[in-house]
Design a protein around this motif. Structure first.
Motif, PDB file in Angstrom:
ATOM      1  N   LYS A  59      17.624 -10.792   3.527  1.00  0.00           N
ATOM      2  CA  LYS A  59      16.334 -10.355   4.076  1.00  0.00           C
ATOM      3  C   LYS A  59      15.299 -10.289   2.952  1.00  0.00           C
ATOM      4  CE  LYS A  59      14.027  -6.674   6.656  1.00  0.00           C
ATOM      5  NZ  LYS A  59      14.157  -5.342   7.284  1.00  0.00           N
ATOM      6  N   GLU A  60      14.148 -10.944   3.182  1.00  0.00           N
ATOM      7  CA  GLU A  60      13.108 -11.019   2.162  1.00  0.00           C
ATOM      8  C   GLU A  60      12.066  -9.920   2.359  1.00  0.00           C
ATOM      9  OE1 GLU A  60      11.414 -14.906   2.130  1.00  0.00           O
ATOM     10  OE2 GLU A  60      13.304 -15.907   1.599  1.00  0.00           O
ATOM     11  N   SER A  61      11.681  -9.284   1.266  1.00  0.00           N
ATOM     12  CA  SER A  61      10.567  -8.339   1.316  1.00  0.00           C
ATOM     13  C   SER A  61       9.263  -9.114   1.423  1.00  0.00           C
ATOM     14  CB  SER A  61      10.534  -7.482   0.049  1.00  0.00           C
ATOM     15  OG  SER A  61      10.056  -8.256  -1.052  1.00  0.00           O
ATOM     16  N   ALA A  62       8.202  -8.433   1.824  1.00  0.00           N
ATOM     17  CA  ALA A  62       6.875  -9.031   1.702  1.00  0.00           C
ATOM     18  C   ALA A  62       6.578  -9.202   0.213  1.00  0.00           C
ATOM     19  CB  ALA A  62       5.828  -8.142   2.356  1.00  0.00           C
ATOM     20  N   PRO A  63       5.950 -10.311  -0.170  1.00  0.00           N
ATOM     21  CA  PRO A  63       5.616 -10.491  -1.592  1.00  0.00           C
ATOM     22  C   PRO A  63       4.659  -9.398  -2.079  1.00  0.00           C
ATOM     23  CG  PRO A  63       5.387 -12.562  -0.387  1.00  0.00           C
ATOM     24  CD  PRO A  63       5.557 -11.481   0.642  1.00  0.00           C
ATOM     25  N   PHE A  64       4.798  -9.012  -3.337  1.00  0.00           N
ATOM     26  CA  PHE A  64       3.820  -8.157  -4.005  1.00  0.00           C
ATOM     27  C   PHE A  64       2.770  -9.083  -4.622  1.00  0.00           C
ATOM     28  CE2 PHE A  64       7.417  -5.337  -3.764  1.00  0.00           C
ATOM     29  CZ  PHE A  64       6.898  -4.057  -3.719  1.00  0.00           C
TER      30      PHE A  64
ATOM     31  N   ALA B  75       1.252   7.201 -14.813  1.00  0.00           N
ATOM     32  CA  ALA B  75       2.100   6.055 -14.472  1.00  0.00           C
ATOM     33  C   ALA B  75       3.513   6.500 -14.103  1.00  0.00           C
ATOM     34  CB  ALA B  75       2.151   5.066 -15.639  1.00  0.00           C
ATOM     35  N   GLU B  76       3.890   7.680 -14.572  1.00  0.00           N
ATOM     36  CA  GLU B  76       5.239   8.181 -14.345  1.00  0.00           C
ATOM     37  C   GLU B  76       5.398   8.952 -13.034  1.00  0.00           C
ATOM     38  OE1 GLU B  76       2.905  11.569 -15.757  1.00  0.00           O
ATOM     39  OE2 GLU B  76       3.001   9.448 -16.331  1.00  0.00           O
ATOM     40  N   LYS B  77       4.306   9.164 -12.290  1.00  0.00           N
ATOM     41  CA  LYS B  77       4.336  10.064 -11.134  1.00  0.00           C
ATOM     42  C   LYS B  77       5.334   9.631 -10.068  1.00  0.00           C
ATOM     43  CE  LYS B  77       2.198  13.199 -10.439  1.00  0.00           C
ATOM     44  NZ  LYS B  77       2.525  14.615 -10.740  1.00  0.00           N
TER      45      LYS B  77
ATOM     46  N   GLY C  21       0.956   1.716  -4.818  1.00  0.00           N
ATOM     47  CA  GLY C  21       0.119   1.275  -5.928  1.00  0.00           C
ATOM     48  C   GLY C  21       0.748   1.589  -7.267  1.00  0.00           C
ATOM     49  N   ASN C  22       1.398   2.756  -7.370  1.00  0.00           N
ATOM     50  CA  ASN C  22       2.076   3.154  -8.596  1.00  0.00           C
ATOM     51  C   ASN C  22       3.205   2.172  -8.928  1.00  0.00           C
ATOM     52  OD1 ASN C  22       3.260   6.461  -9.722  1.00  0.00           O
ATOM     53  ND2 ASN C  22       3.109   4.534 -10.819  1.00  0.00           N
ATOM     54  N   LEU C  23       3.973   1.774  -7.895  1.00  0.00           N
ATOM     55  CA  LEU C  23       5.061   0.819  -8.120  1.00  0.00           C
ATOM     56  C   LEU C  23       4.513  -0.531  -8.570  1.00  0.00           C
ATOM     57  CD1 LEU C  23       8.018  -0.010  -8.008  1.00  0.00           C
ATOM     58  CD2 LEU C  23       7.738  -0.471  -5.562  1.00  0.00           C
ATOM     59  N   THR C  24       3.426  -0.979  -7.941  1.00  0.00           N
ATOM     60  CA  THR C  24       2.837  -2.256  -8.343  1.00  0.00           C
ATOM     61  C   THR C  24       2.327  -2.185  -9.779  1.00  0.00           C
ATOM     62  OG1 THR C  24       2.195  -2.661  -6.049  1.00  0.00           O
ATOM     63  CG2 THR C  24       1.174  -4.049  -7.719  1.00  0.00           C
ATOM     64  N   ASP C  25       1.754  -1.056 -10.178  1.00  0.00           N
ATOM     65  CA  ASP C  25       1.362  -0.876 -11.577  1.00  0.00           C
ATOM     66  C   ASP C  25       2.539  -1.155 -12.506  1.00  0.00           C
ATOM     67  OD1 ASP C  25      -1.321  -0.316 -11.508  1.00  0.00           O
ATOM     68  OD2 ASP C  25      -1.107   1.860 -11.633  1.00  0.00           O
ATOM     69  N   LEU C  26       3.705  -0.596 -12.187  1.00  0.00           N
ATOM     70  CA  LEU C  26       4.870  -0.800 -13.039  1.00  0.00           C
ATOM     71  C   LEU C  26       5.301  -2.262 -13.035  1.00  0.00           C
ATOM     72  CD1 LEU C  26       7.038   2.350 -12.171  1.00  0.00           C
ATOM     73  CD2 LEU C  26       5.324   2.083 -13.962  1.00  0.00           C
ATOM     74  N   LEU C  27       5.231  -2.914 -11.889  1.00  0.00           N
ATOM     75  CA  LEU C  27       5.657  -4.308 -11.789  1.00  0.00           C
ATOM     76  C   LEU C  27       4.748  -5.256 -12.556  1.00  0.00           C
ATOM     77  CD1 LEU C  27       6.682  -4.481  -8.012  1.00  0.00           C
ATOM     78  CD2 LEU C  27       8.203  -4.420  -9.999  1.00  0.00           C
ATOM     79  N   ILE C  28       3.469  -4.887 -12.729  1.00  0.00           N
ATOM     80  CA  ILE C  28       2.562  -5.765 -13.475  1.00  0.00           C
ATOM     81  C   ILE C  28       2.497  -5.385 -14.957  1.00  0.00           C
ATOM     82  CG2 ILE C  28       1.157  -6.204 -11.424  1.00  0.00           C
ATOM     83  CD1 ILE C  28      -1.019  -4.446 -12.588  1.00  0.00           C
ATOM     84  N   GLY C  29       3.126  -4.245 -15.324  1.00  0.00           N
ATOM     85  CA  GLY C  29       3.127  -3.829 -16.723  1.00  0.00           C
ATOM     86  C   GLY C  29       2.064  -2.809 -17.069  1.00  0.00           C
TER      87      GLY C  29
ATOM     88  N   PHE D 232      14.594   0.270  -2.736  1.00  0.00           N
ATOM     89  CA  PHE D 232      13.159   0.363  -3.011  1.00  0.00           C
ATOM     90  C   PHE D 232      12.347   0.256  -1.725  1.00  0.00           C
ATOM     91  CE2 PHE D 232      14.234  -0.611  -7.447  1.00  0.00           C
ATOM     92  CZ  PHE D 232      13.351   0.220  -8.100  1.00  0.00           C
ATOM     93  N   GLY D 233      12.762  -0.664  -0.841  1.00  0.00           N
ATOM     94  CA  GLY D 233      12.042  -0.835   0.412  1.00  0.00           C
ATOM     95  C   GLY D 233      12.023   0.441   1.229  1.00  0.00           C
ATOM     96  N   GLY D 234      13.192   1.080   1.343  1.00  0.00           N
ATOM     97  CA  GLY D 234      13.265   2.337   2.079  1.00  0.00           C
ATOM     98  C   GLY D 234      12.442   3.431   1.417  1.00  0.00           C
ATOM     99  N   PHE D 235      12.457   3.453   0.087  1.00  0.00           N
ATOM    100  CA  PHE D 235      11.694   4.479  -0.631  1.00  0.00           C
ATOM    101  C   PHE D 235      10.197   4.334  -0.380  1.00  0.00           C
ATOM    102  CE2 PHE D 235       9.240   5.735  -4.384  1.00  0.00           C
ATOM    103  CZ  PHE D 235       9.577   7.079  -4.460  1.00  0.00           C
ATOM    104  N   ILE D 236       9.676   3.108  -0.451  1.00  0.00           N
ATOM    105  CA  ILE D 236       8.241   2.905  -0.236  1.00  0.00           C
ATOM    106  C   ILE D 236       7.867   3.149   1.222  1.00  0.00           C
ATOM    107  CG2 ILE D 236       6.383   1.192  -0.287  1.00  0.00           C
ATOM    108  CD1 ILE D 236       7.060   2.381  -3.014  1.00  0.00           C
ATOM    109  N   ARG D 237       8.766   2.806   2.164  1.00  0.00           N
ATOM    110  CA  ARG D 237       8.485   3.124   3.573  1.00  0.00           C
ATOM    111  C   ARG D 237       8.339   4.633   3.766  1.00  0.00           C
ATOM    112  NH1 ARG D 237      12.221  -0.948   4.615  1.00  0.00           N
ATOM    113  NH2 ARG D 237      13.907   0.569   4.879  1.00  0.00           N
ATOM    114  N   ASP D 238       9.192   5.394   3.073  1.00  0.00           N
ATOM    115  CA  ASP D 238       9.138   6.851   3.196  1.00  0.00           C
ATOM    116  C   ASP D 238       8.038   7.476   2.338  1.00  0.00           C
ATOM    117  OD1 ASP D 238      11.300   6.667   4.884  1.00  0.00           O
ATOM    118  OD2 ASP D 238      12.788   7.155   3.325  1.00  0.00           O
ATOM    119  N   ASN D 239       7.608   6.754   1.299  1.00  0.00           N
ATOM    120  CA  ASN D 239       6.620   7.291   0.356  1.00  0.00           C
ATOM    121  C   ASN D 239       5.536   6.255   0.078  1.00  0.00           C
ATOM    122  OD1 ASN D 239       8.114   9.928  -0.770  1.00  0.00           O
ATOM    123  ND2 ASN D 239       9.622   8.273  -0.638  1.00  0.00           N
ATOM    124  N   PRO D 240       4.761   5.878   1.096  1.00  0.00           N
ATOM    125  CA  PRO D 240       3.773   4.804   0.918  1.00  0.00           C
ATOM    126  C   PRO D 240       2.703   5.124  -0.108  1.00  0.00           C
ATOM    127  CG  PRO D 240       3.425   5.949   3.007  1.00  0.00           C
ATOM    128  CD  PRO D 240       4.742   6.427   2.475  1.00  0.00           C
TER     129      PRO D 240
END
Length: 414
Positions: free
Chosen positions: A83-88, A393-395, A378-386, A366-374
């Motif tokens: 199962k594929e996630s939506a792209p970031f 950033a640690e929140k 943005g914080n997760l995407t920050d980490l993914l882009i560096g 991760f998918g379940g976590f973001i569904r529960d904590n939308p």
């Protein structure tokens, strides 16, 4: 080569070239030494978007945009079921030019950086092996011993040594500073394919991370230029290379266990040998000394999962260069001065390490976590882009750490 320089930089990778270029540009006499012939093969092909800023400072953006490197605009994750996630998509998070990055052939990318360091004033020599870093009785750096292309052995003096020698880690091994990460003792097996199926549109250049069945390993899928794709598998070292299977057999077995890759490889042809790297995750307990500083993989390496290696190397090269330039201006080449950037860097890089450890926690999604904590998307995407070097950033881990613990406790495997 002269017999004395202000700064000697060991290693012609991203960290070494970044450091050498900037210190030379400041007017310091700088020698950059690379043991292999440039260009040379290297793994670590996917760049985080935040690479844009150190590359901009080095004057490389126009050259990167003019290159044939594949444009990377997103990352995507595929579960063990296929199962594929939506792209970031990075531009949805930040619409600036910096959100489009590159998938690079490292031989060409590193050659461009090596030549840029030379343009900025560094004296650059490849096929020159550093045999030893020369330290005095107080472990202060005073120079290096090298073997030249012609086979001569020379000692060259320097007031500062910047060690970007990669996993060879010359100073760290000499002073026994290396500390392995016991929970990240992984191995990677990879190869290159022609005609692997890519997505359409803005996701065509995506890095795709795919779990295998039972999450015993994961694959990277990195689209390079000329329709070549880097496809690698990572898992525990004991599982990947110490189980009686040779690397070819293990790689093919894991391919058969990766539903996300099946359709992408239907018409693909492998065009390379199998490559292996193992037990590469480590840190160092001291990062600078009188007249020396560690940068790049010689400082430490976490994991290939989020493609942080080149970004960390560029950042370390840049920050260490600024510390060295300031040190010469102040006539202070102490460990404290040359390493004044290290604690802040480690604080940011630890967030990527925590994200890596979360991924390797089989019970956590991760998918379940973001569904529960939308609110943390943005914080997760920050980490993914560096984008990790800012307060807050640690929140995400305020909520993610207990979620991981709860998932582990709820698992029937416990």
């Amino acid at each position: 080569m002269k017999n004395s320089y202000d700064v000697i930089v060991i290693g012609g990778g991203p960290a070494g070239c970044m450091a050498a270029g900037l210190v030379a540009e400041s007017g310091l006499s700088t020698l950059l030494l690379e043991r292999e012939s440039v260009p040379r093969f290297h793994i670590g092909e996917s760049l985080m978007p935040e690479c844009y800023w150190p590359l901009q400072r080095l004057g490389m953006i126009d050259r990167m945009n003019a290159s044939k490197f594949t444009r990377k605009k997103s990352v995507q994750f595929v579960g063990a079921s296929g199962k594929e996630s939506a792209p970031f998509y990075f531009t949805q998070h930040d619409p600036r030019e910096s959100s489009t990055t590159w998938q690079v052939e490292r031989a060409e990318f590193d050659r461009m950086l090596f030549e840029r360091a030379g343009e900025l004033g560094a004296e650059c020599h490849d096929r020159t092996r550093v045999l030893d870093v020369l330290l005095d009785e107080n472990q202060a750096a005073r120079g290096v011993k090298v073997r030249t292309t012609e086979g001569q052995t020379l000692e060259i003096d320097a007031r500062v040594i910047m060690d970007g020698s990669g996993l060879q880690a010359l100073i760290a091994n000499k002073l026994s500073l290396r500390e392995d990460m016991p929970n990240l003792q992984k191995a990677a097996i990879w190869a290159y394919y022609k005609n692997a199926k890519r997505d359409d549109g803005d996701n065509a250049g995506a890095t795709i991370v795919m779990h295998t069945l039972e999450k015993d390993s994961w694959f990277w899928f990195i689209p390079l230029s000329d329709d070549v794709t880097s496809i690698g598998c990572v898992g525990d070292s004991d599982y990947m290379v110490k189980t009686g299977l040779d690397s070819e057999a293990r790689y093919n077995l894991e391919l058969s266990r990766c539903p996300g890759l099946a359709s992408r490889l239907e018409d693909a042809e492998r065009v390379s040998k199998i490559h292996v790297a193992k037990e590469y995750s480590y840190s160092t307990r001291q990062h600078s000394g009188q007249g020396w500083v560690l940068i790049g993989d010689a400082f430490g390496f976490i994991d290939p999962l989020y493609s942080s290696g080149v970004y960390f190397a560029l950042v370390m090269g840049e920050r260490a260069a600024d510390a060295v330039i300031e040190g010469f201006r102040k006539n202070d080449l102490s460990a404290q001065q040359l390493g004044n950037w290290c604690e802040n860097f480690k604080s940011g890089s630890q967030l990527i390490k925590k994200l890596v450890e979360a991924f390797y926690t089989k019970e956590f999604s991760f998918g379940g976590f973001i569904r529960d904590n939308p609110q943390f998307g943005g914080n997760l995407t920050d980490l993914l882009i560096g984008r990790i070097f800012y307060d807050g950033a640690e929140k995400i881990f305020d909520q993610m750490d207990p979620a991981i613990e709860e998932a582990q406790q709820a698992s029937p495997m416990q």
